[in-house]
Design a protein around this motif. Structure first.
Motif, short mmCIF file in Angstrom:
data_model
loop_
_atom_site.label_atom_id
_atom_site.label_comp_id
_atom_site.label_asym_id
_atom_site.label_seq_id
_atom_site.Cartn_x
_atom_site.Cartn_y
_atom_site.Cartn_z
N UNK A 74 0.83 -1.20 0.00
CA UNK A 74 0.00 0.00 0.00
C UNK A 74 0.86 1.25 0.00
N UNK A 75 0.44 2.30 -0.70
CA UNK A 75 1.21 3.54 -0.71
C UNK A 75 1.23 4.19 0.67
N UNK A 76 2.28 4.93 0.92
CA UNK A 76 2.41 5.60 2.20
C UNK A 76 1.24 6.54 2.44
N UNK A 77 0.66 6.47 3.60
CA UNK A 77 -0.45 7.35 3.96
C UNK A 77 -1.81 6.73 3.80
N UNK A 78 -1.91 5.59 3.10
CA UNK A 78 -3.22 4.99 2.88
C UNK A 78 -3.89 4.59 4.18
N UNK A 292 -16.45 -13.19 -1.96
CA UNK A 292 -16.82 -11.79 -2.19
C UNK A 292 -15.89 -10.88 -1.40
N UNK A 293 -15.97 -9.60 -1.70
CA UNK A 293 -15.19 -8.63 -0.94
C UNK A 293 -15.65 -8.62 0.52
N UNK A 294 -16.91 -8.92 0.76
CA UNK A 294 -17.39 -9.03 2.14
C UNK A 294 -16.71 -10.16 2.88
N UNK A 295 -16.54 -11.30 2.20
CA UNK A 295 -15.85 -12.43 2.82
C UNK A 295 -14.41 -12.06 3.18
N UNK A 296 -13.74 -11.38 2.24
CA UNK A 296 -12.35 -11.00 2.49
C UNK A 296 -12.24 -10.07 3.71
N UNK A 297 -13.16 -9.12 3.80
CA UNK A 297 -13.15 -8.21 4.94
C UNK A 297 -13.42 -8.95 6.24
N UNK A 298 -14.39 -9.84 6.22
CA UNK A 298 -14.73 -10.60 7.43
C UNK A 298 -13.58 -11.49 7.88
N UNK A 299 -12.85 -12.06 6.92
CA UNK A 299 -11.70 -12.92 7.27
C UNK A 299 -10.66 -12.15 8.09
N UNK A 300 -10.55 -10.85 7.82
CA UNK A 300 -9.60 -10.01 8.56
C UNK A 300 -10.26 -9.26 9.71
N UNK A 301 -11.53 -9.59 9.97
CA UNK A 301 -12.30 -8.94 11.03
C UNK A 301 -12.37 -7.42 10.84
N UNK A 457 -14.58 -0.96 -12.17
CA UNK A 457 -15.19 -1.18 -10.86
C UNK A 457 -14.27 -1.97 -9.93
N UNK A 458 -13.47 -2.88 -10.50
CA UNK A 458 -12.56 -3.66 -9.66
C UNK A 458 -11.51 -2.78 -8.99
N UNK A 459 -11.29 -1.57 -9.50
CA UNK A 459 -10.32 -0.67 -8.88
C UNK A 459 -10.76 -0.26 -7.47
N UNK A 460 -12.07 -0.17 -7.26
CA UNK A 460 -12.57 0.13 -5.92
C UNK A 460 -12.20 -0.99 -4.96
N UNK A 461 -12.38 -2.22 -5.42
CA UNK A 461 -12.00 -3.36 -4.58
C UNK A 461 -10.50 -3.37 -4.34
N UNK A 467 -5.78 -1.12 1.19
CA UNK A 467 -5.88 -0.42 2.48
C UNK A 467 -5.90 -1.39 3.65
N UNK A 468 -6.61 -2.52 3.51
CA UNK A 468 -6.80 -3.40 4.65
C UNK A 468 -6.01 -4.71 4.54
N UNK A 469 -5.12 -4.79 3.56
CA UNK A 469 -4.26 -5.95 3.45
C UNK A 469 -5.00 -7.23 3.11
N UNK A 470 -5.93 -7.14 2.17
CA UNK A 470 -6.75 -8.29 1.80
C UNK A 470 -6.20 -8.99 0.57
#
Length: 491
Positions: A74-78, A292-301, A457-461, A467-470
């Motif tokens: 991730x870029x510095x500051x993200x 899904x992106x939701x699954x990825x987020x949940x995996x990292x809590x 749209x995949x750029x948003x993901x 940002x969250x290391x997914x």
């Protein structure tokens, strides 16, 4: 008013190739094989240069590895972004809304792509007349202002926006068969005056992305599923009546909801609730199991939610008349099926988003889908009401201290059948589709900036993942530009 000639411009990092876009899966495969064969031949020719180029090759290899490493980190500051909010509107192309935005790649750059041709390939003398009585029969074969005939606070007719049809409209990147393929005919060339859009001022003071494409060909159903999973949903045992039929060359003979090989590409409803009460049980899409992106987020809590206007009423069995069942992508997945903890925790009503924003209690990632009457969809909603609603959402977000660490991305699920002059890039059989607006609003968004970087749209993901290391969901997001060029974390 939008400030004139005071925007910082960014060089295009990844330009699109004017490669003939597929209308079918067969032609898509042919183009990909042709590209890959050319790549192999080029590699062999370069190898013949031998030792003479070894030093340059070694340098290029190191540079490529360094670039890949930089892209992976991730870029510095993200990390300053504690909250990412995506507001997902409906059915407008970039040229349709921001074609007059000063400094952007808009209508003034359309050139020959602004001329529409009939199914025989001959330019129209005049655009075919749009449906209804508002439009004249002698519209020139060129973009025209919708507001000359229908005000921005009134509804226009809907326009066809389906999987096979959009590929035909794109016409190998010529962008010249939108009118010929559309049931709305010449309306496809209509646009709104950018100065009349409530969100245009936000675009002018923050970052406007003018090279952003919706993820998949066609309409809202596929683009919503693709947004959260980067895959097309599967329905292997779909009724034959739902399937499209193609000829030996891959041309569509009969339109359908499901491709011949079992992917759902046009509007269908989930086997879960909510779905229309009159939907045939046999036509309901079975639970999907891809990540899904939701699954990825949940995996990292990492906290997240999909907030939908009218959700609570819909799941209680009395949906609003403009509640859109196919705009609820997570409801199609087994992890968020009826009665699951995932549904209870992550699928919520838009009123809960507003309350969380005002209370300063947003999750790390929020997806916001307004109710039908406020989502800007032609046919049943108008542009002005939808934009005013987003202004209210932004006001709620800016009302607490959380705003200083928040980024908002406003974009559109797809073009809604409206023409755009920029040919989309070729990535895979699913798309991307046409260019749509995307606005990045944040204390860290670059000010008065037009970002020409190629996104879809995949750029948003990709931004969320960085940002969250997914872990990326697939090749689309792994290779996408992650929208970090829209930010300046030193301001």
């Amino acid at each position: 008013m939008i400030p004139q000639n005071n925007f910082i411009h960014r060089d295009l990092l990844c330009g699109h190739r004017k490669v003939a876009l597929t209308r079918t899966d067969h032609t898509a495969l042919w183009f990909r094989l042709r590209h890959e064969t050319a790549t192999v031949i080029a590699a062999l020719l370069l190898a013949a240069v031998g030792v003479a180029c070894s030093r340059d090759a070694s340098t290029d290899s190191r540079s490529s590895a360094q670039n890949q490493a930089a892209a992976a980190s991730p870029p510095a500051g993200l990390e300053k972004l504690q909250h990412i909010v995506v507001i997902y509107l409906e059915n407008h192309s970039f040229d349709n809304l921001y074609g007059e935005f000063s400094g952007a790649n808009g209508l003034s750059n359309a050139g020959d792509h602004a001329t529409q041709v009939d199914r025989g390939g001959h330019p129209y003398k005049q655009l075919p007349r749009p449906p209804g009585k508002a439009f004249p029969a002698n519209l020139p074969n060129a973009p025209f202002s919708i507001e000359r005939y229908i005000p921005i606070n009134a509804k226009t007719p809907d326009l066809v926006h389906r999987f096979y049809q959009q590929q035909a409209q794109i016409d190998g990147g010529r962008m010249d068969r939108f009118a010929a393929i559309s049931d709305a005919q010449g309306l496809v060339m209509g646009y709104y005056h950018t100065r009349d859009l409530p969100l245009a001022q936000e675009a002018a003071t923050n970052t406007l992305c003018d090279n952003f494409f919706h993820g998949a060909f066609g309409g809202s159903f596929l683009n919503h599923i693709f947004f959260v999973s980067l895959q097309a949903p599967q329905f292997p045992n779909a009724p034959q009546s739902m399937k499209a039929r193609l000829d030996a060359r891959g041309n569509m003979i009969k339109d359908g909801t499901v491709t011949p090989d079992g992917f759902v590409v046009n509007t269908a409803f989930t086997v879960n609730s909510p779905h229309p009460g009159n939907a045939s049980r046999a036509s309901l899409v079975p639970n999907q199991t891809m990540s899904t992106i939701g699954d990825r987020l949940s995996e990292k809590q990492i906290s997240w939610a999909w907030y939908s206007g009218g959700w609570n009423h819909a799941v209680q069995g009395h949906p609003d008349k403009l509640f859109q069942f196919h705009h609820q992508p997570f409801a199609y997945f087994a992890n968020y099926a009826d009665g699951t903890p995932g549904r209870a925790q992550h699928l919520k009503d838009e009123t809960e988003f507003i309350a969380a924003a005002r209370a300063g209690k947003l999750p790390a990632v929020s997806f916001v889908k307004p109710l039908g009457e406020l989502n800007e969809h032609p046919g049943y909603a108008n542009v002005l009401s939808g934009e005013q609603h987003v202004v209210e959402l932004l006001r709620a977000l800016r009302s607490t201290a959380e705003w200083k660490s928040t980024a908002v991305i406003i974009t559109y699920d797809e073009n809604g059948g409206f023409w755009d002059h920029v040919a989309p890039p070729t990535i895979d059989r699913w798309g991307p589709g046409a260019r749509v607006p995307a606005i990045v609003i944040s204390p860290y968004a670059k000010h008065k900036y037009i970002d020409h970087t190629r996104y879809d749209t995949s750029s948003i993901l990709a931004l969320i993942e960085k940002r969250f290391g997914l872990k990326p969901l697939g090749t689309r997001d792994a290779g996408a530009n992650g929208m970090t060029a829209a930010f300046d974390f030193n301001q």
